[in-house]
Motif scaffolding. Structure first.
Motif, short mmCIF file in Angstrom:
data_model
loop_
_atom_site.label_atom_id
_atom_site.label_comp_id
_atom_site.label_asym_id
_atom_site.label_seq_id
_atom_site.Cartn_x
_atom_site.Cartn_y
_atom_site.Cartn_z
N TYR A 22 -0.73 -56.37 48.49
CA TYR A 22 0.45 -56.68 49.30
C TYR A 22 0.31 -55.99 50.65
N ARG A 23 1.06 -56.47 51.62
CA ARG A 23 1.17 -55.76 52.88
C ARG A 23 2.58 -55.91 53.45
N ILE A 24 3.00 -54.88 54.14
CA ILE A 24 4.34 -54.83 54.73
C ILE A 24 4.21 -54.98 56.24
N ASP A 25 5.01 -55.88 56.81
CA ASP A 25 5.07 -56.08 58.26
C ASP A 25 3.69 -56.34 58.88
N GLY A 26 2.85 -57.08 58.18
CA GLY A 26 1.53 -57.44 58.70
C GLY A 26 0.55 -56.30 58.78
N GLY A 27 0.79 -55.22 58.02
CA GLY A 27 -0.08 -54.05 58.07
C GLY A 27 -1.30 -54.17 57.16
N THR A 28 -1.74 -53.04 56.65
CA THR A 28 -2.94 -52.98 55.81
C THR A 28 -2.66 -53.52 54.42
N TRP A 29 -3.63 -54.25 53.87
CA TRP A 29 -3.50 -54.74 52.50
C TRP A 29 -3.71 -53.59 51.53
N ILE A 30 -2.82 -53.48 50.51
CA ILE A 30 -2.84 -52.39 49.54
C ILE A 30 -2.81 -52.99 48.14
N ASN A 31 -3.63 -52.43 47.23
CA ASN A 31 -3.64 -52.90 45.85
C ASN A 31 -2.31 -52.59 45.16
N ALA A 32 -1.83 -53.52 44.35
CA ALA A 32 -0.64 -53.29 43.55
C ALA A 32 -0.87 -52.10 42.62
N ALA A 33 0.18 -51.31 42.40
CA ALA A 33 0.04 -50.07 41.63
C ALA A 33 -0.33 -50.32 40.18
N THR A 34 0.25 -51.35 39.57
CA THR A 34 0.01 -51.64 38.16
C THR A 34 -0.81 -52.92 38.03
N ASN A 35 -2.00 -52.79 37.48
CA ASN A 35 -2.91 -53.92 37.25
C ASN A 35 -3.29 -54.65 38.53
N GLY A 36 -3.33 -53.91 39.63
CA GLY A 36 -3.72 -54.52 40.90
C GLY A 36 -5.19 -54.88 40.96
N SER A 37 -5.99 -54.25 40.11
CA SER A 37 -7.42 -54.53 40.07
C SER A 37 -7.84 -54.76 38.62
N LEU A 38 -8.20 -56.00 38.31
CA LEU A 38 -8.60 -56.36 36.95
C LEU A 38 -10.01 -56.92 36.96
N ASN A 39 -10.74 -56.67 35.87
CA ASN A 39 -12.06 -57.30 35.73
C ASN A 39 -12.38 -57.48 34.26
N ASP A 40 -13.39 -58.27 33.99
CA ASP A 40 -13.79 -58.59 32.63
C ASP A 40 -12.62 -59.29 31.93
N ASP A 41 -12.58 -59.27 30.60
CA ASP A 41 -11.49 -59.88 29.85
C ASP A 41 -10.28 -58.96 29.87
N TYR A 42 -9.13 -59.49 30.33
CA TYR A 42 -7.93 -58.65 30.43
C TYR A 42 -6.74 -59.24 29.68
N GLY A 43 -6.90 -60.39 29.06
CA GLY A 43 -5.81 -60.95 28.24
C GLY A 43 -4.62 -61.37 29.08
N ASN A 44 -3.43 -61.02 28.62
CA ASN A 44 -2.18 -61.32 29.33
C ASN A 44 -1.56 -60.01 29.80
N VAL A 45 -1.40 -59.85 31.10
CA VAL A 45 -0.86 -58.60 31.65
C VAL A 45 0.14 -58.94 32.76
N GLU A 46 0.93 -57.93 33.12
CA GLU A 46 1.85 -58.06 34.25
C GLU A 46 1.37 -57.18 35.39
N ILE A 47 1.24 -57.78 36.54
CA ILE A 47 0.90 -57.05 37.77
C ILE A 47 2.22 -56.67 38.44
N SER A 48 2.34 -55.43 38.95
CA SER A 48 3.62 -55.05 39.53
C SER A 48 3.48 -53.96 40.58
N GLN A 49 4.50 -53.91 41.42
CA GLN A 49 4.62 -52.88 42.46
C GLN A 49 6.10 -52.73 42.78
N SER A 50 6.54 -51.50 43.02
CA SER A 50 7.95 -51.26 43.33
C SER A 50 8.07 -50.35 44.55
#
Length: 218
Positions: A130-158
């Protein structure tokens, strides 16, 4: 119109409750579940692109284009769900619109991520930023980076604040049997404290006694 003296108090209480609900309740600012968007996205070696009627966008400038390239909304009959799916895409990116969050505080977002089958490996990644006001892209805090088999997950940021919020999801896979999916994107927030309304409600009172009062308002 004659009203009991405490009616004014009751009316003010009702107004306060309504304002409190809007001020402190969680509000959905943006949502996307891809319903009714079957086939929207890009397919094939050229590719063929159809983004009519949608608010989101895609970037396939880093894609491995082939006849099997699929980066689009799909109705998965086996699970009865319409979602966005990436198959044999190289590197391809889904992008949200710029979402206006200027009237909200403590903004959060969630995205459902899943996969088709269990054919992903360590080189297959799903990165949500995500990015705010056109700034730097930042990975989501929860499950922002997934690889291999990950099943069903929720990605989130607050706990986000600013004027605009943008989301991007980068899919990396290189095989026809490797399918990465997203669905049910939701952005929520708390309405900021109200500013002075343009046309405030004004109660005018007259003829007050110990038991009655005349009320007039617009």
């Amino acid at each position: 119109y004659k009203a009991p003296l405490n009616m004014k108090t009751k009316l003010l209480l009702i107004i306060c409750i309504v304002i409190s609900a809007y001020t402190f309740g969680q509000v959905t600012i943006y949502s996307e579940n891809f319903d009714g968007q079957q086939g929207k996205g890009a397919t094939g070696v050229t590719p063929t692109v159809d983004l009519t009627g949608v608010t989101w966008n895609i970037d396939f400038s880093g894609a491995s284009l082939s006849n099997n390239y699929r980066f689009r909304v799909r109705n998965v009959n086996s699970i009865g769900v319409t979602l966005f799916e990436a198959r044999n895409v190289g590197t391809s990116i889904w992008l949200s619109p710029a979402i206006d969050i200027s009237s909200y505080t403590d903004v959060a977002f969630t995205i459902d991520a899943s996969q088709g089958g269990n054919n992903l490996d360590n080189s297959d990644t799903l990165t949500t930023q995500y990015r705010i006001d056109g700034g730097t892209w930042i990975n989501a805090a929860t499950n922002g980076s997934l690889n291999d088999d990950y099943g069903n997950v929720e990605i989130s940021q607050s706990s986000l604040n600013g004027n605009t919020l943008e989301l991007r999801v980068t899919f990396v896979n290189n095989n026809n049997n490797e399918r990465q999916r997203i669905d049910n994107i939701e952005v929520t927030g708390l309405l900021s404290a109200c500013s002075t309304p343009v046309n405030p409600i004004t109660f005018n009172t007259a003829n007050g006694t110990n038991t009655t009062v005349d009320l007039n308002w617009n």
